[in-house]
Write an enzyme that holds these catalytic residues in place. Structure first.
Site, mmCIF file in Angstrom:
data_model
loop_
_atom_site.group_PDB
_atom_site.id
_atom_site.type_symbol
_atom_site.label_atom_id
_atom_site.label_comp_id
_atom_site.label_asym_id
_atom_site.label_seq_id
_atom_site.Cartn_x
_atom_site.Cartn_y
_atom_site.Cartn_z
ATOM 1 N N THR A 18 1.541 -1.249 -0.105
ATOM 2 C CA THR A 18 -0.376 0.163 0.167
ATOM 3 C C THR A 18 0.800 1.971 0.143
ATOM 4 O O THR A 18 0.542 2.156 -0.832
ATOM 5 C CB THR A 18 -0.335 0.194 1.101
ATOM 6 O OG1 THR A 18 -1.848 -1.175 0.846
ATOM 7 C CG2 THR A 18 -2.022 1.339 0.802
ATOM 8 N N ARG A 22 7.686 -2.634 3.256
ATOM 9 C CA ARG A 22 8.565 -2.657 4.301
ATOM 10 C C ARG A 22 8.422 -4.268 4.776
ATOM 11 O O ARG A 22 7.830 -4.976 4.161
ATOM 12 C CB ARG A 22 7.015 -1.837 4.978
ATOM 13 C CG ARG A 22 6.139 -0.590 5.059
ATOM 14 C CD ARG A 22 4.684 -0.266 6.269
ATOM 15 N NE ARG A 22 4.872 1.093 5.469
ATOM 16 C CZ ARG A 22 3.895 1.844 5.797
ATOM 17 N NH1 ARG A 22 2.809 1.241 6.860
ATOM 18 N NH2 ARG A 22 3.642 2.814 5.501
ATOM 19 N N SER A 113 6.109 4.089 8.240
ATOM 20 C CA SER A 113 4.939 4.846 8.772
ATOM 21 C C SER A 113 4.400 4.178 10.821
ATOM 22 O O SER A 113 5.505 4.620 11.208
ATOM 23 C CB SER A 113 3.741 4.486 8.637
ATOM 24 O OG SER A 113 3.052 4.992 8.369
ATOM 25 N N HIS A 114 3.414 3.673 10.299
ATOM 26 C CA HIS A 114 3.485 3.246 12.499
ATOM 27 C C HIS A 114 3.497 2.372 12.734
ATOM 28 O O HIS A 114 2.910 1.735 13.851
ATOM 29 C CB HIS A 114 1.509 3.736 12.069
ATOM 30 C CG HIS A 114 0.956 2.443 11.246
ATOM 31 N ND1 HIS A 114 0.916 3.487 9.868
ATOM 32 C CD2 HIS A 114 0.746 1.629 11.431
ATOM 33 C CE1 HIS A 114 0.349 2.216 9.131
ATOM 34 N NE2 HIS A 114 0.382 1.608 10.034
ATOM 35 N N ASP A 277 2.132 9.994 13.926
ATOM 36 C CA ASP A 277 2.775 8.849 14.006
ATOM 37 C C ASP A 277 3.840 8.761 13.300
ATOM 38 O O ASP A 277 4.168 9.561 13.339
ATOM 39 C CB ASP A 277 1.689 8.129 13.021
ATOM 40 C CG ASP A 277 2.698 8.475 11.194
ATOM 41 O OD1 ASP A 277 2.315 9.439 10.352
ATOM 42 O OD2 ASP A 277 1.726 7.479 10.150
ATOM 43 N N ASP A 279 6.162 9.027 10.998
ATOM 44 C CA ASP A 279 6.369 9.621 9.744
ATOM 45 C C ASP A 279 5.320 11.067 9.777
ATOM 46 O O ASP A 279 5.917 11.640 8.639
ATOM 47 C CB ASP A 279 6.099 8.884 8.641
ATOM 48 C CG ASP A 279 5.619 8.207 8.518
ATOM 49 O OD1 ASP A 279 4.306 7.855 8.784
ATOM 50 O OD2 ASP A 279 5.795 8.002 6.956
ATOM 51 N N ASP A 281 2.275 11.641 8.718
ATOM 52 C CA ASP A 281 1.686 11.645 7.971
ATOM 53 C C ASP A 281 -0.033 11.497 9.131
ATOM 54 O O ASP A 281 -0.487 12.056 8.289
ATOM 55 C CB ASP A 281 1.736 11.398 6.672
ATOM 56 C CG ASP A 281 2.087 9.838 6.885
ATOM 57 O OD1 ASP A 281 1.533 9.258 8.262
ATOM 58 O OD2 ASP A 281 1.910 9.339 5.527
ATOM 59 N N ARG A 282 0.271 10.593 9.907
ATOM 60 C CA ARG A 282 -1.512 10.332 9.773
ATOM 61 C C ARG A 282 -1.959 11.462 11.328
ATOM 62 O O ARG A 282 -0.390 12.324 11.830
ATOM 63 C CB ARG A 282 -1.184 8.489 10.876
ATOM 64 C CG ARG A 282 -1.213 8.205 10.413
ATOM 65 C CD ARG A 282 -1.323 6.785 10.256
ATOM 66 N NE ARG A 282 -1.442 5.691 9.350
ATOM 67 C CZ ARG A 282 -1.935 4.555 9.579
ATOM 68 N NH1 ARG A 282 -2.924 4.437 10.804
ATOM 69 N NH2 ARG A 282 -2.066 3.560 8.308
ATOM 70 N N GLU A 364 -9.843 6.554 6.348
ATOM 71 C CA GLU A 364 -10.511 6.605 7.888
ATOM 72 C C GLU A 364 -9.205 6.264 8.273
ATOM 73 O O GLU A 364 -8.951 5.993 10.329
ATOM 74 C CB GLU A 364 -10.822 4.940 7.787
ATOM 75 C CG GLU A 364 -11.190 3.975 7.367
ATOM 76 C CD GLU A 364 -9.564 3.108 7.767
ATOM 77 O OE1 GLU A 364 -9.553 3.229 8.460
ATOM 78 O OE2 GLU A 364 -8.622 2.839 7.071
ATOM 79 N N LYS A 376 -0.792 12.990 2.789
ATOM 80 C CA LYS A 376 -1.153 13.299 3.935
ATOM 81 C C LYS A 376 -0.466 13.549 4.808
ATOM 82 O O LYS A 376 1.060 13.497 4.996
ATOM 83 C CB LYS A 376 -1.779 11.848 4.941
ATOM 84 C CG LYS A 376 -0.870 10.720 5.073
ATOM 85 C CD LYS A 376 -1.829 9.635 5.132
ATOM 86 C CE LYS A 376 -0.866 8.152 5.745
ATOM 87 N NZ LYS A 376 -1.934 7.223 5.518
ATOM 88 N N ARG A 496 -9.084 -6.635 7.522
ATOM 89 C CA ARG A 496 -9.680 -5.728 8.060
ATOM 90 C C ARG A 496 -10.849 -4.903 7.699
ATOM 91 O O ARG A 496 -11.110 -5.277 6.828
ATOM 92 C CB ARG A 496 -9.271 -4.016 7.686
ATOM 93 C CG ARG A 496 -7.816 -3.510 8.093
ATOM 94 C CD ARG A 496 -7.174 -2.357 7.530
ATOM 95 N NE ARG A 496 -6.232 -2.150 7.856
ATOM 96 C CZ ARG A 496 -5.136 -2.079 8.422
ATOM 97 N NH1 ARG A 496 -5.072 -2.575 9.684
ATOM 98 N NH2 ARG A 496 -3.779 -2.205 8.056
HETATM 99 C C1 G1P Z 1 -2.958 1.416 5.674
HETATM 100 C C2 G1P Z 1 -4.110 2.436 6.309
HETATM 101 C C3 G1P Z 1 -4.459 2.749 4.593
HETATM 102 C C4 G1P Z 1 -3.191 3.810 4.959
HETATM 103 C C5 G1P Z 1 -1.408 3.324 4.767
HETATM 104 C C6 G1P Z 1 -0.670 3.766 4.805
HETATM 105 O O1 G1P Z 1 -3.220 0.408 4.650
HETATM 106 O O2 G1P Z 1 -5.135 1.293 5.689
HETATM 107 O O3 G1P Z 1 -5.626 4.148 4.292
HETATM 108 O O4 G1P Z 1 -3.138 4.576 3.312
HETATM 109 O O5 G1P Z 1 -1.948 2.052 5.672
HETATM 110 O O6 G1P Z 1 -1.037 4.741 5.499
HETATM 111 P P1 G1P Z 1 -3.559 -1.376 4.756
HETATM 112 O O7 G1P Z 1 -2.536 -1.308 6.119
HETATM 113 O O8 G1P Z 1 -4.529 -0.533 5.204
HETATM 114 O O9 G1P Z 1 -3.292 -1.410 3.413
HETATM 115 ZN ZN ZN Z 2 2.242 7.459 8.494
#
Ligand code: G1P
Ligand code: ZN
Length: 543
Positions: A18, A22, A113-114, A277, A279, A281-282, A364, A376, A496
């Site tokens: 996505t 990672r 990211s997170h 978060d 990095d 962006d959240r 979301e 973001k 999810r």
């Molecule tokens: C998750 C979030 C998605 C976001 C992505 C990157 O991806 O659900 O909205 O864009 O992290 O921050 P997912 O793990 O659901 O593919």
């Molecule tokens: Zn992030």
């Protein structure tokens, strides 16, 4: 100094998900693993001659080594100039801002990211294109294809560069400029928001806590919120970035930022709370006694956009990811502008923003942003709320309550089942997909199914088609059940489940969210067999 050609062999599984590639840090530490991916980026973009590239990351464990490797590889590929954030730091939104401002050809961003950091945590890398946004699928797929056919990579054998001091130096013929990671971004924020009004708000005794979660947004939030906007020292907490985020999960939601939520629900809570978060962006927005859902936050920002100077002329359109609640759709309708529904992941918003079809975008998953950059932007959302609070002088809860009274409330929750057996998760999705035709038209626990499909997105700008983007079960009354598999997890599969129920009646706007969604949750389990198939009797995380 000389350029070396090093023999290598392909690693399986280097397909970006996505948001980039990672993996566990240990996987990235294998000799050649990072180098292969970076080589594939250079092969995909056609080398570096005459080009400026931006490099930086969220400061997590392995960030520094990775930056040095990338600098030496950029030099080997003839990049003309590299802009690197001091200490190897650039938040994801700041990197996007720097790419655009300095008209760079693209950027290599280092972040997971997170996801947790540290030697046993995760690391990540992604390529952003010249509009400052994540590379679209055709580029990420080309990068992947190159990773699978590599036999060598090129790298300079120059010694490590000092990236902790601002200034310019060289590796081979490449100019490396170490830049202040905050300056360009802070200047942009100053142009979008009414800093004077926000300064006056703080001067009047308004109180706030910003939880940077020991991640990259600490220095950004301190500079902007404390130094530029005059909030008292201590407004930003956990503001020192750490390589392992202090051992915490740097994900701003009510579960991982439980301390902030407790503070905001307790006696003497500040007026406003926020978190971001790993990095940067959240974002999470919290008022006294209320955590604003990201879907509602997007809708409220859209409804009040003209209060911020950067958006005073109105907004063109809104885009939201498919699982995001339809609260923003109602605002778009009221404003007479379009609302686009895209697959999950920020990369799908880029085309819409470049074509000037939308101004605001949101997901979301605590992601909100606008066309000021192509990622973001956590702090941007927080500043938008501060601008809104300064302009209205109303408490967060009142702003939210009034929004629901006008547009109706979209009860919303996401249930994550993390690290489940991958085969069980795939089996569940396949079985559900097969059942879709017979679900349409049925009544499930009082909910009449209007539509049941596997979401497909036709990009209105470049005509590209993305299939299998999540299973949607849409009810006649606007309620929705959505299933998808995560594309960012690094362990097994993550399912999810997204639940949404629309309630127009203000007399019913005070229900507990999980109670309001209980019947939909039961239907979701019933049609998917989720609990039975995964052996889990409850979600890992509920947000
Ligand atoms: C998750 C979030 C998605 C976001 C992505 C990157 O991806 O659900 O909205 O864009 O992290 O921050 P997912 O793990 O659901 O593919
Ligand atoms: Zn992030």
């Amino acid at each position: 100094m000389s350029i070396q050609t090093v023999a290598t062999r392909p690693f399986a599984g280097q397909r970006p998900g996505t948001s980039g590639l990672r993996k566990k840090v240990t996987e990235f530490q294998q000799p050649g693993y990072l180098e292969n991916f970076v080589e594939a980026i250079f092969l995909t973009i056609g080398g570096g001659a005459g080009r400026t590239l931006v490099v930086g990351g969220d400061g997590r464990y392995f960030n520094r080594e990775a930056v040095q490797t990338i600098l030496r590889m950029a030099a080997a590929h003839g990049v003309e100039r590299v802009l690197v954030g001091r200490g190897g730091i650039l938040s994801t939104p700041a990197a996007s801002c720097v790419i655009r401002k300095h008209a760079a050809h693209g950027g290599i961003l280092l972040s997971a990211s997170h996801n947790p950091g540290g030697p046993d945590g995760d690391f990540g890398i992604k390529y952003n294109i010249e509009n400052g946004g994540p590379a679209p699928e055709k580029i990420t797929e080309a990068i992947f294809a190159h990773t699978q056919a590599l036999t060598s990579y090129r790298i300079s054998d120059a010694p490590a560069l000092d990236i902790d001091v601002l200034g310019t130096s060289r590796i081979e013929n490449t100019v490396v400029e170490v830049i202040d990671p905050v300056a360009d971004y802070a200047a942009l924020m100053g142009r979008l928001f009414d800093f004077e009004a926000i300064r006056a708000l703080f001067a009047g005794g308004f109180t706030m806590r910003f939880d940077a979660m020991h991640a990259v947004s600490g220095p950004y939030a301190k500079t902007i919120i404390e130094d530029m906007l005059g909030a008292p020292a201590g407004t930003v907490i956990n503001g020192e970035p750490r390589e392992d985020f202090g051992g915490h999960h740097p994900d701003p939601n009510p579960v991982n930022a439980a301390e902030l939520i407790a503070l905001m629900n307790g006696p003497g809570a500040p007026d406003f709370g926020a978190a971001s978060d790993g990095d940067g962006d959240r974002n999470m927005i919290v008022g006294r006694g209320i955590a604003v859902t990201p879907s509602d936050s997007l809708a409220i920002i859209a409804a009040n956009a003209t209060l911020a100077p950067g958006y005073a002329g109105g907004i063109k359109g809104i885009a939201r990811s498919m699982p995001t609640s339809t609260a923003a759709d109602r605002v778009a309708e009221a404003l007479g502008i379009s609302c686009f529904e895209t697959p999950t992941g920020w990369k799908y918003f880029g085309n819409l923003m470049d074509a000037n079809l939308v101004t605001l975008c949101g997901e979301e998953s605590y992601g909100t942003g606008s066309h000021h950059i192509r990622e973001k932007d956590g702090l941007w959302a927080v500043l938008f709320w501060l601008n809104l609070l300064a302009a209205t002088r109303k408490p967060v809860a009142q702003i939210v309550g009034e929004h629901w009274a006008r547009f109706g409330r979209n009860y919303y929750s996401r249930h994550d089942y993390e690290a489940v057996d991958a085969a069980a998760a795939d089996g569940m999705m396949t079985a559900l997909r097969e059942r879709l035709p017979e679900l349409a038209g049925r009544t499930l626990d009082g909910h009449q199914v209007a539509e049941a499909d596997d979401f497909e997105y036709n990009d209105p700008v470049d005509g590209s088609v993305s299939t299998r983007q999540g299973i949607r079960i849409i009810m006649r009354d606007g309620s929705r059940i959505v299933f998808r598999l995560s594309g960012t997890g690094t362990e097994g599969a993550t399912i999810r489940l997204y639940l949404e129920r629309y309630e127009p009646d203000p007399a019913r706007h005070d229900l507990d969210t999980q109670e309001a969604l209980a019947s939909l949750a039961a239907v979701a389990d019933d049609i998917s067999g989720l609990r039975e198939r995964t052996g889990r009797d409850r979600p890992t995380v509920v947000t």
